[in-house]
Design a protein around this motif. Structure first.
Motif, PDB file in Angstrom:
ATOM      1  N   TYR A 102      80.427 -55.480  49.720  1.00  0.00           N
ATOM      2  CA  TYR A 102      81.612 -54.956  50.395  1.00  0.00           C
ATOM      3  C   TYR A 102      81.368 -54.912  51.905  1.00  0.00           C
ATOM      4  CZ  TYR A 102      85.194 -51.600  51.817  1.00  0.00           C
ATOM      5  OH  TYR A 102      86.247 -50.992  52.447  1.00  0.00           O
ATOM      6  N   PRO A 103      82.341 -55.279  52.748  1.00  0.00           N
ATOM      7  CA  PRO A 103      83.708 -55.667  52.397  1.00  0.00           C
ATOM      8  C   PRO A 103      83.981 -57.172  52.394  1.00  0.00           C
ATOM      9  CG  PRO A 103      83.629 -55.096  54.714  1.00  0.00           C
ATOM     10  CD  PRO A 103      82.228 -54.907  54.185  1.00  0.00           C
ATOM     11  N   THR A 104      83.046 -58.015  52.870  1.00  0.00           N
ATOM     12  CA  THR A 104      83.395 -59.431  53.055  1.00  0.00           C
ATOM     13  C   THR A 104      82.618 -60.385  52.155  1.00  0.00           C
ATOM     14  OG1 THR A 104      81.857 -59.812  54.913  1.00  0.00           O
ATOM     15  CG2 THR A 104      84.055 -58.969  55.450  1.00  0.00           C
ATOM     16  N   LEU A 105      82.050 -59.868  51.076  1.00  0.00           N
ATOM     17  CA  LEU A 105      81.498 -60.702  50.009  1.00  0.00           C
ATOM     18  C   LEU A 105      80.287 -61.532  50.429  1.00  0.00           C
ATOM     19  CD1 LEU A 105      84.856 -61.950  48.409  1.00  0.00           C
ATOM     20  CD2 LEU A 105      83.587 -59.845  47.933  1.00  0.00           C
ATOM     21  N   SER A 106      79.435 -60.954  51.272  1.00  0.00           N
ATOM     22  CA  SER A 106      78.167 -61.614  51.586  1.00  0.00           C
ATOM     23  C   SER A 106      77.143 -60.584  52.046  1.00  0.00           C
ATOM     24  CB  SER A 106      78.332 -62.699  52.654  1.00  0.00           C
ATOM     25  OG  SER A 106      78.158 -62.179  53.959  1.00  0.00           O
ATOM     26  N   PHE A 107      75.888 -60.990  52.056  1.00  0.00           N
ATOM     27  CA  PHE A 107      74.819 -60.086  52.475  1.00  0.00           C
ATOM     28  C   PHE A 107      74.938 -59.711  53.946  1.00  0.00           C
ATOM     29  CE2 PHE A 107      72.751 -63.613  54.515  1.00  0.00           C
ATOM     30  CZ  PHE A 107      71.799 -63.071  55.367  1.00  0.00           C
ATOM     31  N   GLY A 140      79.569 -68.592  59.711  1.00  0.00           N
ATOM     32  CA  GLY A 140      80.684 -68.258  58.825  1.00  0.00           C
ATOM     33  C   GLY A 140      80.673 -66.859  58.255  1.00  0.00           C
ATOM     34  N   ASN A 141      79.661 -66.527  57.463  1.00  0.00           N
ATOM     35  CA  ASN A 141      79.638 -65.213  56.822  1.00  0.00           C
ATOM     36  C   ASN A 141      79.511 -64.076  57.831  1.00  0.00           C
ATOM     37  OD1 ASN A 141      79.900 -65.910  54.056  1.00  0.00           O
ATOM     38  ND2 ASN A 141      77.768 -66.566  54.004  1.00  0.00           N
ATOM     39  N   LEU A 142      78.701 -64.287  58.848  1.00  0.00           N
ATOM     40  CA  LEU A 142      78.557 -63.259  59.879  1.00  0.00           C
ATOM     41  C   LEU A 142      79.863 -63.076  60.641  1.00  0.00           C
ATOM     42  CD1 LEU A 142      76.800 -61.250  61.402  1.00  0.00           C
ATOM     43  CD2 LEU A 142      75.988 -63.134  62.841  1.00  0.00           C
ATOM     44  N   ALA A 143      80.577 -64.169  60.864  1.00  0.00           N
ATOM     45  CA  ALA A 143      81.879 -64.087  61.531  1.00  0.00           C
ATOM     46  C   ALA A 143      82.824 -63.190  60.747  1.00  0.00           C
ATOM     47  CB  ALA A 143      82.479 -65.489  61.675  1.00  0.00           C
ATOM     48  N   ASN A 144      82.914 -63.427  59.435  1.00  0.00           N
ATOM     49  CA  ASN A 144      83.761 -62.591  58.576  1.00  0.00           C
ATOM     50  C   ASN A 144      83.385 -61.123  58.697  1.00  0.00           C
ATOM     51  OD1 ASN A 144      83.834 -64.883  55.687  1.00  0.00           O
ATOM     52  ND2 ASN A 144      84.762 -65.076  57.697  1.00  0.00           N
ATOM     53  N   SER A 145      82.088 -60.853  58.617  1.00  0.00           N
ATOM     54  CA  SER A 145      81.619 -59.473  58.562  1.00  0.00           C
ATOM     55  C   SER A 145      81.793 -58.741  59.886  1.00  0.00           C
ATOM     56  CB  SER A 145      80.151 -59.436  58.129  1.00  0.00           C
ATOM     57  OG  SER A 145      79.739 -58.108  57.894  1.00  0.00           O
ATOM     58  N   VAL A 146      81.462 -59.394  60.989  1.00  0.00           N
ATOM     59  CA  VAL A 146      81.647 -58.750  62.295  1.00  0.00           C
ATOM     60  C   VAL A 146      83.121 -58.445  62.526  1.00  0.00           C
ATOM     61  CG1 VAL A 146      81.557 -59.136  64.795  1.00  0.00           C
ATOM     62  CG2 VAL A 146      79.554 -59.621  63.383  1.00  0.00           C
ATOM     63  N   LYS A 193      75.913 -62.226  80.770  1.00  0.00           N
ATOM     64  CA  LYS A 193      76.932 -61.967  81.788  1.00  0.00           C
ATOM     65  C   LYS A 193      77.822 -60.778  81.448  1.00  0.00           C
ATOM     66  CE  LYS A 193      80.699 -64.108  84.392  1.00  0.00           C
ATOM     67  NZ  LYS A 193      81.430 -65.360  84.714  1.00  0.00           N
ATOM     68  N   TYR A 194      78.246 -60.681  80.185  1.00  0.00           N
ATOM     69  CA  TYR A 194      79.272 -59.700  79.839  1.00  0.00           C
ATOM     70  C   TYR A 194      78.722 -58.388  79.273  1.00  0.00           C
ATOM     71  CZ  TYR A 194      82.831 -63.173  80.793  1.00  0.00           C
ATOM     72  OH  TYR A 194      83.650 -64.083  81.421  1.00  0.00           O
ATOM     73  N   LYS A 195      77.457 -58.339  78.943  1.00  0.00           N
ATOM     74  CA  LYS A 195      76.822 -57.097  78.491  1.00  0.00           C
ATOM     75  C   LYS A 195      77.497 -56.501  77.248  1.00  0.00           C
ATOM     76  CE  LYS A 195      74.278 -57.601  82.131  1.00  0.00           C
ATOM     77  NZ  LYS A 195      72.952 -58.248  82.000  1.00  0.00           N
ATOM     78  N   TRP A 196      77.893 -57.371  76.330  1.00  0.00           N
ATOM     79  CA  TRP A 196      78.429 -56.920  75.054  1.00  0.00           C
ATOM     80  C   TRP A 196      77.288 -56.744  74.053  1.00  0.00           C
ATOM     81  CZ3 TRP A 196      82.470 -61.452  74.851  1.00  0.00           C
ATOM     82  CH2 TRP A 196      83.495 -61.196  75.783  1.00  0.00           C
ATOM     83  N   ALA A 197      77.602 -56.138  72.938  1.00  0.00           N
ATOM     84  CA  ALA A 197      76.621 -56.005  71.855  1.00  0.00           C
ATOM     85  C   ALA A 197      76.719 -57.232  70.956  1.00  0.00           C
ATOM     86  CB  ALA A 197      76.877 -54.735  71.055  1.00  0.00           C
ATOM     87  N   PHE A 198      75.929 -58.242  71.255  1.00  0.00           N
ATOM     88  CA  PHE A 198      75.848 -59.421  70.386  1.00  0.00           C
ATOM     89  C   PHE A 198      74.892 -59.087  69.239  1.00  0.00           C
ATOM     90  CE2 PHE A 198      77.954 -61.900  73.590  1.00  0.00           C
ATOM     91  CZ  PHE A 198      78.457 -63.009  72.912  1.00  0.00           C
ATOM     92  N   VAL A 199      75.427 -59.039  68.028  1.00  0.00           N
ATOM     93  CA  VAL A 199      74.629 -58.512  66.919  1.00  0.00           C
ATOM     94  C   VAL A 199      73.368 -59.331  66.671  1.00  0.00           C
ATOM     95  CG1 VAL A 199      76.637 -57.446  65.831  1.00  0.00           C
ATOM     96  CG2 VAL A 199      75.932 -59.740  65.112  1.00  0.00           C
ATOM     97  N   ASN A 200      73.453 -60.647  66.857  1.00  0.00           N
ATOM     98  CA  ASN A 200      72.280 -61.481  66.586  1.00  0.00           C
ATOM     99  C   ASN A 200      71.613 -61.995  67.867  1.00  0.00           C
ATOM    100  OD1 ASN A 200      74.585 -63.019  66.992  1.00  0.00           O
ATOM    101  ND2 ASN A 200      74.110 -64.545  65.426  1.00  0.00           N
ATOM    102  N   ILE A 201      71.842 -61.268  68.969  1.00  0.00           N
ATOM    103  CA  ILE A 201      71.118 -61.574  70.214  1.00  0.00           C
ATOM    104  C   ILE A 201      70.481 -60.276  70.717  1.00  0.00           C
ATOM    105  CG2 ILE A 201      71.256 -62.544  72.541  1.00  0.00           C
ATOM    106  CD1 ILE A 201      73.569 -64.285  71.595  1.00  0.00           C
ATOM    107  N   ASN A 202      71.159 -59.537  71.579  1.00  0.00           N
ATOM    108  CA  ASN A 202      70.515 -58.334  72.122  1.00  0.00           C
ATOM    109  C   ASN A 202      70.397 -57.191  71.111  1.00  0.00           C
ATOM    110  OD1 ASN A 202      73.344 -58.146  72.294  1.00  0.00           O
ATOM    111  ND2 ASN A 202      73.276 -56.698  73.981  1.00  0.00           N
TER     112      ASN A 202
END
Length: 409
Positions: free
Chosen positions: A104-109, A135-141, A195-204
């Motif tokens: 849950y919620p997007t059907l992947s680990f 793909g799967n990470l896109a759905n989940s984020v 540059k944008y200082k966002w929370a990139f889940v699979n980077i910073n």
């Protein structure tokens, strides 16, 4: 209460305070979360875990957030089920499926890692989260950010499966397709993150994000009656999931929840994108990046961030790696569906196909316990499996009788 002590470089050992960063400034090695295991050992018992809800946060002391989770509170504790029919087909005695195709919620680990990353991002005060994805990470984020009232940006290769595009856009995210491979998407995202200082889940946010994968391993142990299986087959894209399942077993052993840890870990890749598998089979110290060419797009990372560590884990546990053709991927999807009623995405076909190979090679004994990790749902990659159209008849019993006369025993 948090039991996280610091971030630590996996190469030189330099420690950093808890902050959104992922690379050592001294040697450029990746950072990893370090825990106070002695403190955890004093509080985390089987009884305490058993008293908690059926989700990944029942192991929260071993996950890197400071407070209670704010994202993905229902994620995890997916079924571990005995796969007797598939076992008979493969000629083995004890086979289990860890089925994150119903997570849950997007059907992947990926819901595991995203729940941790976004909970941590909120603790750090971020308002915008982002990712590069196959793909799967896109759905989940996209889904978890929507539920958490966070703005999100998602970057994907332009030729991603249509169902994964739809399964991301529906949540109102800012989805951007990039003309290039995942590795090129990821490089662009590293520049954007700077540059944008966002929370990139699979980077910073990667050191925290990756820890979420451990919950799959914790669940396997608990669901097997507080034992590890003898053999675990794990699909590999970046290679992180494989390393974290091994880490979860080591941690449970370290804090006394496992008497022994003898699990061998096996990595599964598609032949069209198999840098880790190729390195292991050739006994190379490092892997060679490749340009992906496979229907298993969720595993299509040609320059895997954790490839070196995945290969190292495989060697240290006594496991092995294999890869399978696209035809074998499709066959794996079909046989899992036809024997166990589980429709897996292409990564699942890779896992089943590789397990079959390893059993046939004698690398996995037929009389020992085996767990196959199924990480995503087949509804996401329907175009990979073309079965044609069903027969059509008139509403006539005579026509039905003629249709099934050779099928009914």
């Amino acid at each position: 209460m948090s039991y996280v002590k610091a971030l630590k470089c996996r190469e030189c050992g330099h420690e950093y305070p808890k902050q959104p960063t992922h690379v050592c400034e001294f040697c450029f090695g990746p950072l990893e979360v370090v825990y106070d295991y002695e403190g955890i050992k004093k509080i985390l018992t089987k009884e305490l875990i058993g008293s908690r809800g059926p989700n990944m946060w029942r192991y929260k002391e071993l996950l890197p957030i400071d407070n209670d989770p704010t994202v993905g509170k229902q994620v995890g504790f997916t079924p571990l089920r005995r796969a007797s029919r598939l076992a008979r087909l493969l000629g083995v005695s004890e086979l289990y499926i860890k089925n994150d195709a119903v997570n849950y919620p997007t059907l992947s680990f990926k819901d595991r890692v995203v729940s941790v990353a976004l909970s941590k991002a909120k603790e750090f005060g971020f308002k915008v989260v982002a990712c590069a994805s196959t793909g799967n990470l896109a759905n989940s984020v996209a889904a978890n950010a929507a539920a958490a009232d966070l703005e999100s940006f998602v970057f994907v290769p332009y030729d991603l499966e249509a169902t994964k595009i739809l399964g991301t856009m529906i949540y109102g995210t800012n989805l951007i397709g990039i003309h290039g491979t995942y590795d090129e998407v990821n490089r662009l995202c590293s520049e954007i993150a700077g540059k944008y200082k966002w929370a990139f889940v699979n980077i910073n946010m990667r050191p925290y994000y990756a820890e979420g994968s451990k919950s799959m391993g914790y669940e396997i142990v608990e669901q097997l009656g507080w034992n590890t299986p003898k053999h675990v087959v794990v699909p590999m894209a970046s290679g992180s999931l494989l390393t974290k399942i091994d880490k979860s077993f080591q941690e449970f052993h370290k804090i006394g929840l496992l008497k022994t840890n003898e699990a061998k870990i096996y990595g599964a890749q598609a032949t069209g994108c198999s840098p880790i598998s190729t390195a292991v089979k050739n006994n190379w110290d490092i892997f060679k990046p490749v340009k992906p060419n496979t229907i298993a797009k969720s595993l299509a990372i040609g320059n895997p961030a954790d490839g070196f560590y995945a290969a190292k884990t495989v060697h240290q546990t006594g496991g092995w790696c294999e890869d399978v053709s696209d035809e074998e991927v499709i066959a794996g999807i079909r046989v899992l569906a036809e024997t166990e009623g589980i429709f897996a995405e292409t990564a699942g076909g890779v896992t089943v196909g590789v397990a079959k190979k390893l059993i046939e090679q004698g690398r996995i004994p037929k009389n020992e316990s085996i767990v196959l990790c199924i990480t995503g749902n087949g509804l996401k990659t329907q175009e990979a499996v073309r079965l044609g159209k069903p027969p059509v008849i008139k509403p006539s019993l005579t026509e039905f009788d003629a249709l099934v006369k050779d099928k009914i025993k």
